[in-house]
Scaffold this motif. Structure first.
Motif, PDB file in Angstrom:
ATOM      1  N   GLU A 165       0.823  -1.209   0.000  1.00 18.48           N
ATOM      2  CA  GLU A 165       0.000   0.000   0.000  1.00 18.48           C
ATOM      3  C   GLU A 165       0.857   1.260   0.000  1.00 18.48           C
ATOM      4  OE1 GLU A 165      -3.607   1.870  -0.410  1.00 18.48           O
ATOM      5  OE2 GLU A 165      -3.090  -0.279  -0.517  1.00 18.48           O
ATOM      6  N   ARG A 166       2.039   1.181   0.579  1.00 18.47           N
ATOM      7  CA  ARG A 166       2.913   2.356   0.616  1.00 18.47           C
ATOM      8  C   ARG A 166       3.283   2.818  -0.789  1.00 18.47           C
ATOM      9  NH1 ARG A 166       8.570   2.932   4.124  1.00 18.47           N
ATOM     10  NH2 ARG A 166       8.578   5.210   4.184  1.00 18.47           N
ATOM     11  N   ARG A 167       3.285   1.898  -1.718  1.00 19.33           N
ATOM     12  CA  ARG A 167       3.593   2.269  -3.104  1.00 19.33           C
ATOM     13  C   ARG A 167       2.510   3.163  -3.706  1.00 19.33           C
ATOM     14  NH1 ARG A 167       4.841  -3.380  -2.928  1.00 19.33           N
ATOM     15  NH2 ARG A 167       7.102  -3.743  -2.966  1.00 19.33           N
ATOM     16  N   ASN A 168       1.344   3.201  -3.085  1.00 20.19           N
ATOM     17  CA  ASN A 168       0.236   4.009  -3.601  1.00 20.19           C
ATOM     18  C   ASN A 168       0.212   5.424  -3.027  1.00 20.19           C
ATOM     19  OD1 ASN A 168      -0.781   1.831  -5.125  1.00 20.19           O
ATOM     20  ND2 ASN A 168      -1.912   1.040  -3.369  1.00 20.19           N
ATOM     21  N   ARG A 169       1.257   5.813  -2.291  1.00 21.99           N
ATOM     22  CA  ARG A 169       1.267   7.159  -1.713  1.00 21.99           C
ATOM     23  C   ARG A 169       1.192   8.208  -2.822  1.00 21.99           C
ATOM     24  NH1 ARG A 169       6.244   4.883  -1.531  1.00 21.99           N
ATOM     25  NH2 ARG A 169       8.069   6.102  -2.227  1.00 21.99           N
ATOM     26  N   HIS A 170       0.440   9.255  -2.555  1.00 22.24           N
ATOM     27  CA  HIS A 170       0.262  10.292  -3.583  1.00 22.24           C
ATOM     28  C   HIS A 170      -0.314  11.549  -2.954  1.00 22.24           C
ATOM     29  CE1 HIS A 170      -3.776   8.454  -3.294  1.00 22.24           C
ATOM     30  NE2 HIS A 170      -4.224   9.647  -3.666  1.00 22.24           N
ATOM     31  N   VAL A 171      -0.281  12.586  -3.700  1.00 13.71           N
ATOM     32  CA  VAL A 171      -0.895  13.866  -3.323  1.00 13.71           C
ATOM     33  C   VAL A 171      -1.820  14.282  -4.452  1.00 13.71           C
ATOM     34  CG1 VAL A 171      -0.493  16.312  -2.847  1.00 13.71           C
ATOM     35  CG2 VAL A 171       1.074  14.583  -1.919  1.00 13.71           C
ATOM     36  N   SER A 172      -3.011  14.719  -4.118  1.00 11.38           N
ATOM     37  CA  SER A 172      -3.941  15.182  -5.137  1.00 11.38           C
ATOM     38  C   SER A 172      -4.541  16.514  -4.713  1.00 11.38           C
ATOM     39  CB  SER A 172      -5.058  14.149  -5.378  1.00 11.38           C
ATOM     40  OG  SER A 172      -5.819  13.963  -4.208  1.00 11.38           O
ATOM     41  N   ILE A 173      -4.896  17.305  -5.690  1.00 10.57           N
ATOM     42  CA  ILE A 173      -5.487  18.631  -5.455  1.00 10.57           C
ATOM     43  C   ILE A 173      -6.794  18.721  -6.215  1.00 10.57           C
ATOM     44  CG2 ILE A 173      -5.187  21.113  -5.814  1.00 10.57           C
ATOM     45  CD1 ILE A 173      -2.164  20.648  -5.579  1.00 10.57           C
ATOM     46  N   ARG A 174      -7.826  19.163  -5.510  1.00 12.47           N
ATOM     47  CA  ARG A 174      -9.140  19.310  -6.135  1.00 12.47           C
ATOM     48  C   ARG A 174      -9.649  20.724  -5.877  1.00 12.47           C
ATOM     49  NH1 ARG A 174     -13.578  14.858  -4.903  1.00 12.47           N
ATOM     50  NH2 ARG A 174     -12.033  13.687  -6.125  1.00 12.47           N
ATOM     51  N   HIS A 175      -9.940  21.451  -6.941  1.00 10.31           N
ATOM     52  CA  HIS A 175     -10.468  22.806  -6.816  1.00 10.31           C
ATOM     53  C   HIS A 175     -11.984  22.757  -6.685  1.00 10.31           C
ATOM     54  CE1 HIS A 175      -6.580  24.619  -7.703  1.00 10.31           C
ATOM     55  NE2 HIS A 175      -6.420  23.691  -8.633  1.00 10.31           N
ATOM     56  N   GLY A 176     -12.509  23.530  -5.731  1.00  9.90           N
ATOM     57  CA  GLY A 176     -13.938  23.513  -5.463  1.00  9.90           C
ATOM     58  C   GLY A 176     -14.574  24.869  -5.649  1.00  9.90           C
ATOM     59  N   ALA A 177     -15.734  25.025  -5.025  1.00 12.79           N
ATOM     60  CA  ALA A 177     -16.498  26.266  -5.147  1.00 12.79           C
ATOM     61  C   ALA A 177     -15.940  27.340  -4.221  1.00 12.79           C
ATOM     62  CB  ALA A 177     -17.966  25.993  -4.824  1.00 12.79           C
ATOM     63  N   ASP A 178     -16.383  28.580  -4.439  1.00  8.34           N
ATOM     64  CA  ASP A 178     -16.037  29.729  -3.591  1.00  8.34           C
ATOM     65  C   ASP A 178     -14.529  29.940  -3.478  1.00  8.34           C
ATOM     66  OD1 ASP A 178     -18.765  30.235  -3.049  1.00  8.34           O
ATOM     67  OD2 ASP A 178     -18.742  28.703  -1.484  1.00  8.34           O
ATOM     68  N   SER A 179     -13.816  29.654  -4.570  1.00  7.37           N
ATOM     69  CA  SER A 179     -12.378  29.917  -4.657  1.00  7.37           C
ATOM     70  C   SER A 179     -11.549  29.088  -3.665  1.00  7.37           C
ATOM     71  CB  SER A 179     -12.095  31.413  -4.422  1.00  7.37           C
ATOM     72  OG  SER A 179     -12.805  32.206  -5.331  1.00  7.37           O
ATOM     73  N   MET A 180     -12.076  27.947  -3.266  1.00  3.70           N
ATOM     74  CA  MET A 180     -11.369  27.078  -2.336  1.00  3.70           C
ATOM     75  C   MET A 180     -11.197  25.694  -2.953  1.00  3.70           C
ATOM     76  SD  MET A 180     -10.694  28.911   0.379  1.00  3.70           S
ATOM     77  CE  MET A 180     -10.399  27.758   1.727  1.00  3.70           C
ATOM     78  N   GLY A 181     -10.333  24.904  -2.353  1.00  2.25           N
ATOM     79  CA  GLY A 181     -10.090  23.560  -2.852  1.00  2.25           C
ATOM     80  C   GLY A 181      -9.551  22.677  -1.748  1.00  2.25           C
ATOM     81  N   THR A 182      -9.215  21.444  -2.100  1.00  4.45           N
ATOM     82  CA  THR A 182      -8.765  20.462  -1.124  1.00  4.45           C
ATOM     83  C   THR A 182      -7.411  19.893  -1.538  1.00  4.45           C
ATOM     84  OG1 THR A 182     -11.048  19.840  -0.611  1.00  4.45           O
ATOM     85  CG2 THR A 182      -9.324  18.295   0.026  1.00  4.45           C
TER      86      THR A 182
END
Length: 390
Positions: A161-178
């Motif tokens: 499972e450690r091989r699946n480490r990753h970072v993702s960015i998701r842009h949302g409403a009201d000029s904010m994201g995750t």
């Protein structure tokens, strides 16, 4: 001030048990309906028609119960696994001793285990623990169970499972994201500890940001800073590693003292061998649970003892409380100055339970300690004469 009577609490206990029995009856009826439909459609031809009719079983159950097909499938899968492989758990569910939430967590653990003897051992032990502990405590116990009885397999899964480490960015409403980071737990724990520590340092009088806002701003600064790749993580992280695992004789895990996470011990020892961290080794007395033989004369324990106590206990010592020890007060079991400022007389209590103890609602127990709860708090229903062991 109104006091709670014993009868009122007995009624609540009965209601919880009735609700669990109702859940068991509902899930059992779902299983019976599915089994009858599977038997009825066994002779349906052609095969495509049989497959279509069987695929509609969960839809029919969902329409009758107000659940989605996915919810029905999840309930049926968990119930089937427990009914087939853990008869003691299934009987306890039917008697209302444990609720479906606990059954679902146990079923998920059964799915992780690969050896039949491991599942049989789980069935023998888990009900006794589940009836006296919260859902969060049970999930931590189940995770530790898998890591101990099938350590080698669990380490393999963690490495994969450690091989699946990753970072993702998701842009949302009201000029904010995750910003989402899927990382090894010991690295996340270090990041969490550093953020919490830095965000709660001395704050300027004109800084009106909340602590969580300061944490977010710090993370952005660290990610965007030029020294991000080389800066050290300043954080105290406590883990428990069995001696034989630490010696490398068997596979095993390093577990956080608050029970929230665990990683293969090799991941932690790799950090040690890299020379990038300073490590404590704490040995406790198996009888008194004392950490240091030296007795401190003042009321407040020194910082080194505070760190050791938080490493030892992990979480608030009130039954069922999972507040990490690093956010707790260090409290005397027997009040100072009668009680000494010594490790076997001290333990962490979160601020809420510490205040309850100060007002006489909680008291330290004199009973033998529970596993992973060296200091236990008893809840008093009536400070005069009614005692409830929490």
């Amino acid at each position: 001030m109104a006091t709670t009577t014993e009868r009122d609490l007995d009624v609540l206990t009965d209601v919880v048990r009735w609700r669990a029995r109702a859940e068991a009856f509902e899930v059992g009826a779902m299983l019976d309906y599915r089994d009858r439909e599977m038997a009825r459609t066994a002779s349906v031809e052609p095969a495509m028609r049989r497959q279509i009719e069987r695929s509609a079983i969960c839809l029919s159950i969902g329409e009758a119960t107000g659940l989605s097909e996915g919810q029905v499938q999840g309930r049926l899968a968990a119930a089937s696994s427990v009914r087939e492989k853990a008869p003691s758990v299934w009987d306890a569910f039917g008697d209302g001793v444990i609720d479906f939430g606990r059954v679902r967590d146990i079923a998920a653990t059964i799915d992780q285990l690969k050896r039949e003897e491991s599942i049989a051992r789980l069935d023998r032990l888990v009900v006794g623990y589940a009836v006296d502990h919260t859902g969060a405590e049970l999930r931590a116990w189940l995770r530790r169970f898998v890591q101990r009885v099938e350590a080698g397999l669990a380490v393999e899964r963690a490495d994969d499972e450690r091989r699946n480490r990753h970072v993702s960015i998701r842009h949302g409403a009201d000029s904010m994201g995750t910003l989402y980071a899927y990382l090894p737990s010991h690295e996340l724990a270090a990041i969490e500890a550093r953020l919490r520590k830095e965000a709660r340092r001395t704050v300027a009088h004109d800084d009106d940001r909340t602590a969580t806002q300061r944490e977010a701003d710090l993370l952005v600064a660290w990610c965007n800073g030029s020294e991000a790749a080389s800066s050290a993580v300043d954080a105290n992280i406590a883990v428990t590693i069995p001696a034989d695992v630490l010696a490398g004789s068997i596979a095993g895990f390093a577990e956080s003292t608050d029970g929230r996470w665990a990683v293969p011990a090799a991941w932690v020892t790799a950090v040690v061998s890299a020379g990038s961290a300073f490590w404590h080794r704490i040995v406790t007395d198996p009888v008194t649970d004392d950490i240091l033989s030296h007795e401190y004369l003042g009321r407040f324990s020194p910082d080194t003892l505070d760190v050791a106590l938080r490493f030892r206990d992990g979480v608030c010592q009130s039954p069922g409380c999972m507040v990490p020890a690093e956010r707790c007060d260090i409290d005397h079991r027997e009040p100072w100055p009668v009680g000494p400022t010594r490790a076997d007389n001290l333990g962490p209590l979160c601020r809420r339970h510490h205040q309850m103890k100060g007002h006489g609602v909680l008291c330290w127990s004199t009973r033998p300690p529970r596993p992973r709860k060296p200091l236990v708090v008893e809840i008093w229903r009536d400070p005069v004469n009614i005692e409830y062991a929490g």
